[in-house]
Design a protein around this motif. Structure first.
Motif, PDB file in Angstrom:
ATOM      1  N   TYR A 261      57.838  34.820  70.459  1.00 59.97           N
ATOM      2  CA  TYR A 261      59.282  35.014  70.587  1.00 59.97           C
ATOM      3  C   TYR A 261      59.913  33.730  71.099  1.00 59.97           C
ATOM      4  O   TYR A 261      59.669  33.297  72.221  1.00 59.97           O
ATOM      5  N   ARG A 262      60.752  33.087  70.256  1.00 58.67           N
ATOM      6  CA  ARG A 262      61.366  31.806  70.606  1.00 58.67           C
ATOM      7  C   ARG A 262      62.837  31.821  70.186  1.00 58.67           C
ATOM      8  O   ARG A 262      63.209  31.229  69.168  1.00 58.67           O
ATOM      9  N   PRO A 263      63.658  32.488  70.940  1.00 59.67           N
ATOM     10  CA  PRO A 263      65.066  32.603  70.548  1.00 59.67           C
ATOM     11  C   PRO A 263      65.784  31.260  70.497  1.00 59.67           C
ATOM     12  O   PRO A 263      66.682  31.065  69.675  1.00 59.67           O
ATOM     13  N   SER A 264      65.409  30.320  71.372  1.00 59.05           N
ATOM     14  CA  SER A 264      66.084  29.020  71.381  1.00 59.05           C
ATOM     15  C   SER A 264      65.831  28.243  70.092  1.00 59.05           C
ATOM     16  O   SER A 264      66.622  27.382  69.705  1.00 59.05           O
ATOM     17  N   ALA A 265      64.711  28.535  69.407  1.00 58.62           N
ATOM     18  CA  ALA A 265      64.392  27.874  68.138  1.00 58.62           C
ATOM     19  C   ALA A 265      64.819  28.708  66.940  1.00 58.62           C
ATOM     20  O   ALA A 265      64.568  28.329  65.793  1.00 58.62           O
ATOM     21  N   TYR A 267      63.874  32.001  66.426  1.00 55.01           N
ATOM     22  CA  TYR A 267      62.937  33.074  66.089  1.00 55.01           C
ATOM     23  C   TYR A 267      63.131  34.219  67.080  1.00 55.01           C
ATOM     24  O   TYR A 267      62.405  34.345  68.072  1.00 55.01           O
ATOM     25  N   ALA A 268      64.128  35.061  66.793  1.00 53.46           N
ATOM     26  CA  ALA A 268      64.491  36.115  67.744  1.00 53.46           C
ATOM     27  C   ALA A 268      64.286  37.518  67.185  1.00 53.46           C
ATOM     28  O   ALA A 268      64.258  38.479  67.953  1.00 53.46           O
ATOM     29  N   GLN A 269      64.125  37.650  65.863  1.00 53.05           N
ATOM     30  CA  GLN A 269      63.992  38.972  65.257  1.00 53.05           C
ATOM     31  C   GLN A 269      62.520  39.298  65.021  1.00 53.05           C
ATOM     32  O   GLN A 269      61.816  38.556  64.337  1.00 53.05           O
ATOM     33  N   LYS A 270      62.097  40.403  65.584  1.00 53.22           N
ATOM     34  CA  LYS A 270      60.681  40.792  65.495  1.00 53.22           C
ATOM     35  C   LYS A 270      60.424  41.600  64.233  1.00 53.22           C
ATOM     36  O   LYS A 270      61.208  42.467  63.847  1.00 53.22           O
ATOM     37  N   ARG A 271      59.292  41.313  63.590  1.00 54.53           N
ATOM     38  CA  ARG A 271      58.843  42.051  62.415  1.00 54.53           C
ATOM     39  C   ARG A 271      57.357  42.341  62.545  1.00 54.53           C
ATOM     40  O   ARG A 271      56.652  41.715  63.350  1.00 54.53           O
ATOM     41  N   LEU A 272      56.852  43.280  61.738  1.00 57.41           N
ATOM     42  CA  LEU A 272      55.428  43.598  61.676  1.00 57.41           C
ATOM     43  C   LEU A 272      54.965  43.456  60.236  1.00 57.41           C
ATOM     44  O   LEU A 272      55.662  43.891  59.298  1.00 57.41           O
ATOM     45  N   PRO A 279      52.621  41.375  64.759  1.00 56.30           N
ATOM     46  CA  PRO A 279      54.005  41.041  65.109  1.00 56.30           C
ATOM     47  C   PRO A 279      54.299  39.563  64.857  1.00 56.30           C
ATOM     48  O   PRO A 279      53.477  38.701  65.140  1.00 56.30           O
ATOM     49  N   TYR A 280      55.461  39.287  64.316  1.00 53.07           N
ATOM     50  CA  TYR A 280      55.912  37.905  64.156  1.00 53.07           C
ATOM     51  C   TYR A 280      57.431  37.875  64.238  1.00 53.07           C
ATOM     52  O   TYR A 280      58.090  38.918  64.148  1.00 53.07           O
ATOM     53  N   TYR A 281      57.979  36.681  64.421  1.00 50.91           N
ATOM     54  CA  TYR A 281      59.409  36.548  64.692  1.00 50.91           C
ATOM     55  C   TYR A 281      60.052  35.620  63.663  1.00 50.91           C
ATOM     56  O   TYR A 281      59.457  34.607  63.255  1.00 50.91           O
ATOM     57  N   VAL A 282      61.275  35.984  63.252  1.00 50.54           N
ATOM     58  CA  VAL A 282      61.962  35.246  62.195  1.00 50.54           C
ATOM     59  C   VAL A 282      63.419  35.027  62.593  1.00 50.54           C
ATOM     60  O   VAL A 282      63.892  35.532  63.615  1.00 50.54           O
ATOM     61  N   GLY A 283      64.121  34.268  61.741  1.00 47.07           N
ATOM     62  CA  GLY A 283      65.539  34.007  61.975  1.00 47.07           C
ATOM     63  C   GLY A 283      66.435  34.977  61.236  1.00 47.07           C
ATOM     64  O   GLY A 283      65.964  35.879  60.521  1.00 47.07           O
ATOM     65  N   GLU A 284      67.738  34.774  61.340  1.00 49.50           N
ATOM     66  CA  GLU A 284      68.706  35.713  60.779  1.00 49.50           C
ATOM     67  C   GLU A 284      68.692  35.733  59.256  1.00 49.50           C
ATOM     68  O   GLU A 284      68.981  36.756  58.629  1.00 49.50           O
ATOM     69  N   GLN A 285      68.392  34.608  58.619  1.00 49.48           N
ATOM     70  CA  GLN A 285      68.440  34.512  57.164  1.00 49.48           C
ATOM     71  C   GLN A 285      67.136  34.946  56.490  1.00 49.48           C
ATOM     72  O   GLN A 285      67.027  34.884  55.260  1.00 49.48           O
ATOM     73  N   PHE A 286      66.161  35.387  57.265  1.00 46.05           N
ATOM     74  CA  PHE A 286      64.827  35.656  56.711  1.00 46.05           C
ATOM     75  C   PHE A 286      64.873  36.721  55.618  1.00 46.05           C
ATOM     76  O   PHE A 286      64.269  36.560  54.553  1.00 46.05           O
ATOM     77  N   SER A 287      65.565  37.826  55.879  1.00 45.10           N
ATOM     78  CA  SER A 287      65.566  38.948  54.929  1.00 45.10           C
ATOM     79  C   SER A 287      66.176  38.566  53.591  1.00 45.10           C
ATOM     80  O   SER A 287      65.814  39.128  52.547  1.00 45.10           O
TER      81      SER A 287
END
Length: 360
Positions: A261-265, A267-272, A279-287
Motif C-alpha cells: 500500500y503506497r498512496p503517496s505513489a 497505489y491506494a486501491q486494493k485488489r485481489l 492482494p495488490y494495489y493500483v491507481g485510479e486509472q487501472f480499471s
C-alpha cells in the motif's frame, strides 16, 4: 542474486565439511567468501564460533538436532580421529584424466588448447580443468601433481613474454635446461594453489606475497601495452548500462501495480487476483487500462512476483531460525534452542498453503 545465494550455500557446505575434518582455516576462507557473495546467519554464526573458540569440531555439521552438551576436560583433551586421504574414493574417469595429464608433452596439451589459443580460451580451459583436478574434488592418485601441472601451464602461457620464450623451443620447450641456463624462464610467478584462489576465491591470494607482487606487476605492464582501445572495451559495458538506465527512466512508465500500500505513489486501491487471491494495489486509472486478457496476464505477473517474494522471505526465515539453532548448539544455550523451536516462519507457511492449493 539467486546465483550468488546458491554459490554462498555451496561455500557453506564446503566449510562445514572442512570443520568436520578439523580444517578451521579452510572453513574460515569459504565462510568469508560466502558472506561476500550472500550474507547469511549460518555463515555468521560459524565464523563467530571459529573466532571465539579456535574451534575443533566434534560433531557432524550436516544437521542441527539440539544444543551441544558441555564436555569435561578429559573429553576435550581426547585427540580427534582424522580420516586419511587414502580412504577417499575416486572414479575410473578421474584416474584416466590424471594419467592423460601426466602423458602430456607440453603446456598447450595439458590445457587442451592449440598453440595459437587466445587468452580467453586459456582462461576457460584453466577454469574447467582446475575445478576438475583440485585435490578437494579429485582424490585419484596423482591428482595433486596434475593440478599443479595445470596451474603452472596456465601461469606460463598467460604471461605474454614467458609464452613467447616458451614457444621458441619447439618440442623441447618443457625442458628449458637443455637449451638455456636460465631455468627460471618458465618458473610461474604464482603457485598453483594461489592461482586457483585468485580465480575462485574472490581476489588475489595472500599466502605468497612475492608471487602476487610479480603477478600484479606483470598484469600492470600488459595493461599498459593494451592501450586505450582495451580501456574503452572495458568501460563500454558500464557506459551502455548507464545509457540504458537513463533511457528507462525517461521512457518507461510507472509499474501498473504494487504489492504494498503506497498512496503517496498512487497505489491506494486494493485488489485481489482472481486465482490465488493475492492482494495488490493500483491507481485510479487501472480499471480503464486493464480489462479482459490484459488483466489476466497482469494478475499472473502479480502472483509470480508475490510467490517469488515469499520464497525469498521463507529462505531468510529459515536462515535466521537455523542460525539460532547453531548458536544454541555450539554455545550450549538451552533457552535459545527452545526459542528457535518456537520461532515462526510465516512466509514459509503461506508458501506451503499456496503450493497446496495449486496442486489440490
Amino acid at each position: 542474486m539467486e546465483v550468488n545465494r546458491d554459490e554462498a550455500e555451496r561455500c557453506i557446505d564446503i566449510a562445514t565439511a572442512a570443520l568436520t575434518n578439523d580444517q578451521p582455516d579452510k572453513a574460515q576462507r569459504f565462510l568469508e567468501k560466502a558472506q561476500r557473495l550472500f550474507p547469511t546467519e549460518k555463515a555468521k554464526v560459524l565464523l563467530e564460533v571459529i573466532a571465539k573458540n579456535g574451534f575443533t569440531p566434534r560433531q557432524d555439521f550436516s544437521g542441527v538436532s539440539g544444543p551441544r552438551q558441555r564436555q569435561s576436560n578429559s573429553e576435550d583433551a581426547r585427540p580427534e580421529e582424522k580420516s586419511s586421504d587414502t580412504s577417499k574414493s575416486y572414479t575410473a574417469d578421474q584416474l584416466d584424466a590424471v594419467r592423460r595429464i601426466k602423458q602430456c608433452k607440453d603446456f598447450y596439451e595439458i590445457l587442451g588448447v592449440q598453440a595459437d589459443a587466445p587468452e580467453d580460451e586459456l582462461k576457460r580451459s584453466y577454469r574447467k580443468l582446475a575445478l576438475k583436478f583440485h585435490p578437494d574434488k579429485n582424490h585419484a592418485p596423482g591428482a595433486t601433481e596434475a593440478f599443479k601441472a595445470i596451474g603452472n601451464a596456465y601461469a606460463v602461457l598467460s604471461n605474454a613474454s614467458k609464452r613467447q620464450q616458451y614457444d621458441q623451443y619447439g618440442e623441447e620447450r618443457r625442458h628449458p635446461s637443455k637449451h638455456s641456463p636460465d631455468n627460471g624462464n618458465f618458473e610461474p610467478d604464482i603457485s598453483p594453489e594461489d592461482l586457483f584462489n585468485m580465480f575462485f576465491g574472490g581476489g588475489y591470494p595472500s599466502s605468497n606475497a612475492n608471487g602476487r607482487m610479480r603477478y600484479q606487476r606483470r598484469e600492470g605492464r600488459e595493461r599498459q601495452r593494451e592501450g586505450g582501445f582495451a580501456l574503452f572495451v572495458q568501460v563500454m559495458p558500464i557506459l551502455i548500462l548507464v545509457i540504458v538506465s537513463a533511457l528507462s527512466q525517461i521512457m518507461v512508465n510507472n509499474p501498473a501495480y504494487s504489492l504494498s500500500y503506497r498512496p503517496s505513489a498512487g497505489y491506494a486501491q486494493k485488489r485481489l487476483t482472481e486465482n490465488l487471491k493475492v492482494p495488490y494495489y493500483v491507481g485510479e486509472q487501472f480499471s480503464r487500462e486493464f480489462t479482459g486478457l490484459n488483466l489476466k496476464n497482469l494478475e499472473r505477473t502479480v502472483e509470480e512476483d508475490y510467490v517469488s517474494n515469499l520464497r525469498n522471505n521463507c529462505w531468510k526465515e529459515k536462515q535466521q531460525k537455523e542460525g539460532m539453532f547453531y548458536r544454541a548448539r555450539y554455545f550450549g544455550d538451552t533457552d535459545l534452542y527452545q526459542r528457535a523451536q518456537k520461532a515462526r516462519t510465516p512466509s514459509c507457511a503461506k508458501l506451503s498453503e499456496i503450493t497446496a492449493s495449486l496442486h489440490g
